[in-house]
Enzyme design. Sequence first.
Site: not given
Length: 133
Positions: A29, A37, A39, A44, A80, A87, A105, A128
């Site tokens: 893991s 990381w 990627e 981000q 992600e 991919e 993909k 809100w």
Amino acid sequence: MSDFQDNASVNPQKSRSGFNRMWHALGYSMEGLRAGWKETAFRQEALAASVLLPLSLWVGRSWVETALLAGSVLIVMIVELLNTGIETAIDRIGPEWHDLSKRAKDMGSAAVLLSLLLCIAIWLAALWQRLLA
């Protein structure tokens, strides 16, 4: 020969059990997180999470709201990583274009988009309530 024995002869990792198996699973893991990381999108999202996760403690008015806010951020990161895994597996098969590879993909990318939209919607609703209601 049982399925377990077949798997163990092909992949000796399958013969582990108990704490030894859990220890090695943790290592795999961590390797996956290190690979993620590399990627840009994951980095981000991790940067955004470093801001949003602590902020969820302030924005959430109850433990349920806090869990939804934090969980929605973590879901984006999880999706992600899964998309990157898809991919990577497709790229391992070969660089040539194939309709099924493109479909896989695209579906992974769509899953990331949906998780981002869910996260944004949860955060906008919570903000809100917190700031304008």
